[in-house]
Structure formats: structure tokens, C-alpha cells
Write a protein that holds these residues in place. Structure first.
Motif, mmCIF file in Angstrom:
data_model
loop_
_atom_site.group_PDB
_atom_site.id
_atom_site.type_symbol
_atom_site.label_atom_id
_atom_site.label_comp_id
_atom_site.label_asym_id
_atom_site.label_seq_id
_atom_site.Cartn_x
_atom_site.Cartn_y
_atom_site.Cartn_z
ATOM 1 N N ALA A 13 50.790 20.037 45.618
ATOM 2 C CA ALA A 13 51.909 20.252 46.378
ATOM 3 C C ALA A 13 53.035 19.163 45.584
ATOM 4 N N LEU A 14 54.270 19.953 45.322
ATOM 5 C CA LEU A 14 55.404 19.080 44.419
ATOM 6 C C LEU A 14 56.170 18.395 45.194
ATOM 7 N N SER A 15 56.666 17.103 44.573
ATOM 8 C CA SER A 15 58.044 16.080 45.438
ATOM 9 C C SER A 15 58.107 15.346 44.031
ATOM 10 N N GLU A 16 59.397 14.622 44.212
ATOM 11 C CA GLU A 16 60.115 13.971 43.336
ATOM 12 C C GLU A 16 59.407 12.920 42.869
ATOM 13 N N GLY A 17 59.101 12.470 41.632
ATOM 14 C CA GLY A 17 58.450 11.303 41.151
ATOM 15 C C GLY A 17 57.023 11.450 40.882
ATOM 16 N N GLN A 18 56.512 12.655 41.229
ATOM 17 C CA GLN A 18 54.926 12.817 41.423
ATOM 18 C C GLN A 18 54.423 13.057 39.825
ATOM 19 N N SER A 19 53.199 12.435 39.509
ATOM 20 C CA SER A 19 52.500 12.943 38.440
ATOM 21 C C SER A 19 51.640 13.953 38.621
ATOM 22 N N ASP A 40 59.640 17.007 26.641
ATOM 23 C CA ASP A 40 60.195 18.184 26.856
ATOM 24 C C ASP A 40 59.995 18.651 28.375
ATOM 25 N N GLY A 41 61.120 19.342 28.866
ATOM 26 C CA GLY A 41 61.046 19.753 30.093
ATOM 27 C C GLY A 41 60.230 21.006 30.498
ATOM 28 N N VAL A 42 59.646 21.112 31.834
ATOM 29 C CA VAL A 42 59.015 22.365 32.090
ATOM 30 C C VAL A 42 59.226 22.700 33.725
ATOM 31 N N LEU A 53 61.888 20.486 38.152
ATOM 32 C CA LEU A 53 61.916 20.027 36.674
ATOM 33 C C LEU A 53 61.218 19.234 36.556
ATOM 34 N N ALA A 54 60.154 19.190 35.644
ATOM 35 C CA ALA A 54 59.086 18.174 35.331
ATOM 36 C C ALA A 54 59.423 17.729 33.674
ATOM 37 N N GLU A 55 58.933 16.480 33.434
ATOM 38 C CA GLU A 55 59.000 16.195 32.161
ATOM 39 C C GLU A 55 57.636 15.812 31.552
ATOM 40 N N GLY A 63 44.344 18.089 27.738
ATOM 41 C CA GLY A 63 45.112 17.640 29.100
ATOM 42 C C GLY A 63 46.496 17.402 28.638
ATOM 43 N N GLY A 64 47.192 16.792 29.771
ATOM 44 C CA GLY A 64 48.331 16.231 29.591
ATOM 45 C C GLY A 64 48.784 15.875 30.996
ATOM 46 N N THR A 65 49.997 15.358 31.258
ATOM 47 C CA THR A 65 50.576 14.857 32.308
ATOM 48 C C THR A 65 52.159 15.145 32.336
ATOM 49 N N LEU A 66 52.685 15.373 33.528
ATOM 50 C CA LEU A 66 53.819 15.921 33.524
ATOM 51 C C LEU A 66 54.597 14.860 34.646
ATOM 52 N N GLU A 67 55.819 14.658 34.736
ATOM 53 C CA GLU A 67 56.183 13.821 35.839
ATOM 54 C C GLU A 67 57.480 14.690 36.622
ATOM 55 N N VAL A 68 57.496 14.759 37.644
ATOM 56 C CA VAL A 68 58.487 15.434 38.475
ATOM 57 C C VAL A 68 59.723 14.831 38.456
#
Ligand code: SAM
Length: 243
Positions: A13-19, A40-42, A53-55, A63-68
Motif C-alpha cells: 500500500a503506497l503513501s508519501e515518504g514510503q520505502s 530516476d523516477g518511476v 511518483l517514486a525515486e 533488488g533495489g529500493t524506491l522512495e515514494v
């Protein structure tokens, strides 16, 4: 952050600032295939909370990590429309699921009717097709693809308020209209038969059901995959969220 044209469905579940940790497959796609990297943005969506929008903050082979960062679209739910269809050949069944997701089905229910050839489906593969279609069409919702069930069993437990657009090849040549005005706002389903069509027993049962609306899709017999797309277009035009 560079452009964010890639859209990915995630289960979290997505929300601002999430990893958001990436699966091995998503990391391979993003970094190996699409050559994206840190900074990069995804665009992400989870099917419930709109698009975000996540970075990329970590990029690895496995693997990898995005931040919302921020929301880019609110959640948009499709109309309450089920697509009920008898699976046909693999590629054509894939096509039906893909198009149903693009055209705004809320749920996709493969059914085994008397003349259905396939006795098994790969539900996980079909669900993955629905996810991919949602990623590509800009939707924020992914329709659930159910396991194969018998048409007779589905009808035994049919929710009485749900109207059924019964696409009956035997109606060809008879005038038939979708009585949209009376039923707009109700939950609906579209039923498409297999290559062999419906048996007389099935047809008799379906015609007697109070919630079933038998319809013709025109003077020519369409392949089941064409019929599914045509029926969804007709229903969406009459009662859906188009326009
Ligand atoms: N074997 C059947 C026959 O020859 O009459 C045709 C079956 S058709 C290939 C597969 C399904 O698409 C049908 O069961 C029906 O649900 C839908 N369909 C195709 N053409 C249709 C039409 N003109 N009107 C209503 N439904 C149609």
C-alpha cells in the motif's frame, strides 16, 4: 529526478515518504532492461491508492529500493462490471484478459461451460497479464482474475442484484437492446461463450433467469475474443465510465 514514464504495479500500500523494496523481477526490468538507475523516477500504483511518483534510491542486480515522493493521480475505480467468459486458445484467452483490464472490467471470471475445451487455466499467468495491461494503459486498478469455475455453479450462487448481459449467438437476427436506463447504476456482468457457443440447456437456463438480458452483438458470429471486446464497448457506451 529524471523522467518517470515507467509504471509499475506493487502490492505494498503506497503513501508519501514510503520505502518500496523491489522484487528481483522488478529490479531486473528497471535496471537491466530499462537501464534506469539511482535518481530516476518511476510511477507506482497499488490498485487502491492512486498513482505515485517514486525515486530510485538503491539499484542492484537482484533488488533495489524506491522512495515514494508524491501522488500523481487519484485512485480511479472501474464500474462494477464482471467479464465472465469461457477460456479459448491460450493466446486468445490472454488477449481477452488484457483487453478486459484495459477496457475497465472490475473482475474477470473464466468459466467452464458445456462446450468449453480447456479444463485448466493458469490463473497466475492471466493475473500477470491483467497487471501488465493496467501498467501500460495508465489505469490505477487491476482487476482480479478468478480461478476457473463451472458456469452452472456460478449461476447457482449468482448475486440477485447483478444484471447479466448474456451475449447469445442465437439472438443474431433478432432485435435486442440493452435496457440500460432501467439498470444503470446496478452491478453488471457480461457473459461470453466458448468457440462452440452455448448448449441448448445452458441457453434455456440463461433465458429464464430474471437478471439475464440476452443480447445480439450484430448479424455476424464473432470469435469469442472479438465478442468480449465488442460487448465491453457496448456496455461501456451505454452504462460505463466512458466519455
Ligand atoms: N459456435 C457458435 C455458433 O456457430 O453459433 C459461435 C460461438 S462464438 C464464436 C463465441 C461467443 O461469442 C458466443 O457464445 C457469444 O457469447 C459471443 N458471440 C459471438 N457472436 C455473437 C453475436 N453476433 N451475438 C451475440 N453473441 C455473440
Amino acid at each position: 529526478m529524471t523522467d518517470a514514464k515507467i509504471r509499475l504495479y506493487v502490492e505494498q500500500a503506497l503513501s508519501e515518504g514510503q520505502s518500496v523494496p523491489l522484487t528481483r523481477e522488478a529490479a531486473h526490468y528497471l535496471f537491466g532492461v530499462m537501464r534506469r538507475g539511482v535518481g530516476d523516477g518511476v510511477l507506482l500504483f497499488d490498485g487502491q491508492n492512486g498513482e505515485w511518483l517514486a525515486e530510485v534510491v538503491e539499484a542492484g542486480k537482484r533488488g533495489g529500493t524506491l522512495e515514494v515522493r508524491r501522488q500523481t493521480k487519484p485512485q480511479q475505480m472501474p464500474p462494477d462490471l464482471w467479464l465472465v467468459f469461457a477460456p479459448i486458445k491460450k493466446a486468445r484467452t490472454d488477449f481477452i484478459v488484457e483487453k478486459a483490464a484495459e477496457m475497465g472490467a472490475a473482475k474477470i471470471l473464466p468459466v467452464q461451460s458445456e462446450y468449453t475445451n480447456s479444463e485448466r487455466i493458469r490463473q497466475d499467468r492471466l493475473q500477470a497479464h491483467a497487471v501488465e495491461a493496467a501498467e501500460q494503459c495508465g489505469g490505477t486498478y487491476v482487476p482480479e482474475v478468478r480461478e476457473l469455475t463451472k458456469l452452472s455453479a456460478l449461476l447457482d450462487h449468482w448475486p440477485a442484484e447483478r444484471q447479466l448481459m448474456f451475449c447469445d449467438e442465437a439472438m443474431v437476427g433478432q432485435a435486442s437492446v440493452l435496457h440500460s436506463a432501467a439498470q444503470a447504476g446496478a452491478p453488471w456482468a457480461i457473459l461470453i461463450g466458448p468457440e462452440g457457443g452455448f448448449s441448448e440447456a445452458e441457453r434455456k437456463r440463461l433465458h429464464a433467469l430474471p437478471f439475464a438480458h440476452p443480447v445480439s452483438l450484430g448479424p455476424r458470429i464473432l470469435r469469442a475474443d472479438t465478442a468480449a471486446v465488442a460487448a465491453m464497448a457496448l456496455w461501456q457506451t451505454a452504462m460505463g465510465d466512458w466519455g
